[in-house]
Enzyme design. Sequence first.
Site, PDB file in Angstrom:
ATOM      1  N   GLU A 143     -16.689   7.083   5.162  1.00  0.00           N
ATOM      2  CA  GLU A 143     -15.240   6.280   5.681  1.00  0.00           C
ATOM      3  C   GLU A 143     -15.152   7.101   6.972  1.00  0.00           C
ATOM      4  OE1 GLU A 143     -11.168   4.585   5.090  1.00  0.00           O
ATOM      5  OE2 GLU A 143     -10.922   5.547   3.288  1.00  0.00           O
TER       6      GLU A 143
ATOM      7  N   LYS B 194      -2.522   6.718   1.184  1.00  0.00           N
ATOM      8  CA  LYS B 194      -2.574   6.891   2.772  1.00  0.00           C
ATOM      9  C   LYS B 194      -1.235   8.382   2.747  1.00  0.00           C
ATOM     10  CE  LYS B 194      -2.354   4.743   6.826  1.00  0.00           C
ATOM     11  NZ  LYS B 194      -3.466   5.458   7.559  1.00  0.00           N
TER      12      LYS B 194
ATOM     13  N   ARG C  75       0.677  -1.698   0.030  1.00  0.00           N
ATOM     14  CA  ARG C  75      -0.366   0.092   0.333  1.00  0.00           C
ATOM     15  C   ARG C  75       0.225   0.880   0.207  1.00  0.00           C
ATOM     16  NH1 ARG C  75      -4.306   0.176   4.700  1.00  0.00           N
ATOM     17  NH2 ARG C  75      -2.410   1.019   5.723  1.00  0.00           N
TER      18      ARG C  75
END
Length: 343
Positions: free
Chosen positions: A223, A187, A84
Amino acid sequence: METKDTPLDFYNLTFGFYQTKDMFVSDYKEGKWDEGKLVPLGDISLSPAACVLNYGQGIFEGLKALKTKKGDIVLFRPEENGKRLNQSAKRLLMPPYNVDRFVENVKKVVKANEFFVPPYDSGGSLYIRPLMMGSGAMLGIAPATEFKLVIFTSPVGAYFPGGFKGIDIEISKKYTRASAGGTGFSKMAGNYAGTMMPAKEAKERGFSQILFLDSVKMEYVSEVGAANFCAIVNQTLITPKFDGTILEGITLKSVLTLAQKKLGLKVEQRDISYKELFEDSCTEAFCTGTAAVITPFNSVHYDGMTKIFNNKIPGKYTTKLYEYLTRIQRLDLKDEFGWITKV
Ligand code: PLP
Ligand code: COI
């Protein structure tokens, strides 16, 4: 709690920064990453013209080292964090970092900070925070040519005070976290800066966190602050589909596997209107994340509407998923999915 001078009490940890011993630092120059090395955890120096400081070219990861009952130290799916990190790096035009080397260096940092891994019975963990930043100096808006990878650690307790006791959530139509074509799936540090004011305002109104909706229709659940959303509707586990605005949580993916393989639940990744949460068919809701683990929703609130879940007691599927996940993570149950890496 947040300085090295405070005595370390593993049994009363919060989710805060505590100074540990060493960090790993590697530099990318002239097209390649150097070997990297462990150095005492401390300040790093950057030019004021560093890309990360001016234009936010910075990404991060989060994973945990846990003590098992036998005293081993284990990591949960660290290679997924490595992969990721590279997805985030790609979106921000940063160089990839070899996933095997990432895992090896995470292990090195944990070993060097072994003393700070909280004991099995404390429920705490050593949080590992890898950062990658555009460290090169520049002025025009363009990617840096020099980068830095830093991996540091801190012993932590529950992210939400009260942990599995549950949280009260407010649905926001005032703010969104991510939009189509943006950086929500990565992220990137800046994604989090934008959520601080919404979270502050929700806390001032007495809620633990915000449930963000999609940015186009302000209708579909996205989210929960820094965690993924799940609900149980008619014995089915539902969660939003990965549409590029949602961080593809490693905990979420593990929960989906456990729901199907251990609980026999149907799993659906689809659009979820926030209105569905207020219907009787929605019996449980929770969020998932490395920091959040599985945190049940006690209630959701939107514009005068309130839904209280199960008298504020964690629901049966949420509880079973929490037990499977946390027991596998500490090897109290067999690692049947191959998720655990020993340090
Ligand atoms: N969503 C966001 C925005 C996050 O920051 C996180 C935390 O990493 C998650 C979801 C959960 O992801 P994971 O389970 O990989 O920690
Ligand atoms: C995590 O769960 O690891 C996160 O990154 C969430 C948050 C602490 C930013």
